[in-house]
Design a protein around this motif. Structure first.
Motif: not given
Length: 499
Positions: A261-265, A284-292, A309-317
């Motif tokens: 999810g790091e790319k703007e598109e 990193d076992a689970i690497y998440a961006e923009k995922t909820s 588990i690393v939850l980066l920007n725009s990872c919710f719930n």
């Protein structure tokens, strides 16, 4: 003809050019398998067939088109693919795939098929190997330093075979993908099934783009850099049934499941279920961006090299529940770093009933943390009922102001403090450090907090029995004050310190 049935082979029949042999149905011998096959005269089929349909030119200039009649699966043998692991079988298999109709099943024999080019699947078909639970090895597709399979249709089933590159990524890094499923914004890849597959030796084992309502089951990847790469708006999918993603410890920056999810598109992903899955040896076992709205449950992350588990920007719930997460090197069991405001805040992440530990008890390690919550918008997370052990910095850390609820955890690392946060209940096992002196500890109906004086104005938030501890104790001063009334607060000093 060289058989006692006086039947022609397919190639012999085509070579006669005799219109008198044309019937509504003809029985012929398959050139490659030796099987008896019925063909039906059908002038609606394309003229460029080879295996499933063909055109017979005749001396009277009236060609006849025939379609193979099927009562079961289509064996790859009818294409003449050698399956010896050396001969390039790409052209034969690709031509057979192109001739198949929607809903048909291609059966791979228990052989090894070399591919010098990428197979393209453009119809809703099934490819099924001979691998079953009682066989040790499936049939294999072998790629000659190229991508393996690209799926460009919905409803495709891939089951019971393996695919590997001739040179492993762990041995010689490459940019290839074992299997790539291509959906798009306007045409998501619905109803895909990937089951009982082995994918070995690619930079990326399985890549999915705009995947919707699909299942990944009993997938095994090995010697890749990325096990499963999720791109585009991929929604409501499941990874389950003893899926196993394994990595060479020396592979740099390896990722088990990567929600890109790091790319703007890149758009948001949501609604994934990851159940009964093993991720072994990943950086990193689970690497998440923009995922909820993800459930990660009843799974194992073992010998992780950096972050479980690393939850980066725009990872919710996320709901991270009942898992075993173990590090082999200094790092974080779970790290929450989101700094983007949740536009529809309902609750934070739930980290419940997990075993989180580090095997790294000997090496110099003063940085490892079991649960690390530091994102400025990682609000209202619930860390509850976890067992955390062998970390060197903290078992649980949550930055001040995040309103993280931390309750009923067993913090077993031999460090002090074990927990640094606020909103900590009194049922955790371990030493607690409260980051803000204005934070409160609730013991049943009693609230305990800190201040340098009691409040001079009454407030309904204070109840009888509430305690304020004095942060500036001195001789002839009290240890703190206790409220003796509800409503109109009456604060009385207690524990006068004597010289």
């Amino acid at each position: 003809m060289s058989n006692n049935l006086n039947l022609l082979t397919i190639s012999e029949f085509i070579g006669t050019h005799d219109p008198s042999l044309d019937k509504d149905i003809v029985t012929l011998i398959d050139d490659f398998t030796g099987e008896l096959v019925n063909f039906k005269n059908d002038n609606t089929i394309p003229a460029d067939g080879k295996y499933l349909y063909f055109t017979k030119t005749n001396t009277d200039s009236n060609p006849a088109n025939y379609r193979r009649m099927h009562t079961g699966n289509i064996s790859v043998r009818i294409s003449g693919a050698s399956g010896d692991g050396n001969t390039n079988d790409y052209c034969e298999i690709q031509k057979l795939l192109d001739e198949m109709e929607t809903g048909q099943v291609l059966y791979l024999e228990h052989k090894r098929y070399m591919l010098f080019n990428t197979l393209q699947i453009n119809k809703s078909i099934k490819i099924m190997g001979s691998a079953t639970k009682d066989k040790e090895t499936p049939p294999f597709l072998i790629t000659h330093n190229n991508d393996g399979i690209v799926v460009n249709a919905r409803g495709v089933v891939l089951e019971g075979f393996g695919i590997y590159n001739i040179k492993s990524y762990a041995e010689t890094p490459n940019n290839f993908t074992g299997i790539k499923i291509n959906g798009s914004k306007g045409a998501p890849a619905y109803d895909m099934i990937v089951r009982d597959l082995s994918i070995l030796g690619y930079k990326t084992g399985l890549e999915v783009n705009y995947l919707w309502s699909s299942q990944i089951q009993t997938l095994k990847t090995g010697n890749c850099q990325v096990g499963i790469l999720v791109k585009g708006k991929s929604v409501n999918n499941e990874i389950s049934s003893n899926t196993s993603l394994s990595f060479d410890f020396a592979t740099a920056d390896s990722k088990g499941i990567w929600f890109l999810g790091e790319k703007e598109e890149e758009t948001e992903k949501e609604g994934w279920r990851i159940i009964d899955t093993l991720i072994y040896g990943a950086y990193d076992a689970i690497y998440a961006e923009k995922t909820s709205h993800v459930n990660f449950m009843n799974s194992m992350i073992d010998f992780c090299q950096h972050i479980g588990i690393v939850l980066l920007n725009s990872c919710f719930n996320w709901n991270i529940n009942s898992n075993y997460i173990a590090l082999d090197q200094p790092g974080y069991g779970i790290s929450l770093t989101n700094s983007i405001v949740n536009p529809s805040m309902v609750r934070g992440h739930k980290i419940i009933d997990n075993d989180i530990l580090s095997y790294n008890t000997v090496k110099n390690n003063n940085i490892s943390i079991g649960v690390n919550i530091v994102g400025l918008e990682s609000l209202y997370d619930d860390v509850r009922g976890n067992s955390i052990k062998n970390f060197k910095a903290y078992d649980i850390r949550a930055l001040e102001g995040l309103k993280t609820t931390i309750s009923n955890n067993k913090c077993l690392s031999e460090i002090e403090p074990n927990i640094v946060s606020n909103f900590i209940t009194n049922d955790n096992l371990g030493t607690v450090y409260y980051q803000n002196v204005n934070d409160s500890l609730h013991l049943g109906k009693v609230k305990i907090t800190y201040a340098d004086a009691y409040p001079t104005t009454s407030s309904s938030e204070w109840k009888r029995g509430d305690i304020i501890l004095n942060v500036g104790p001195a001789v002839d001063a009290p240890i703190g004050w206790v409220n003796t009334t509800d409503g109109t607060n009456t604060w009385k000093p207690f524990g006068i310190i004597t010289a």
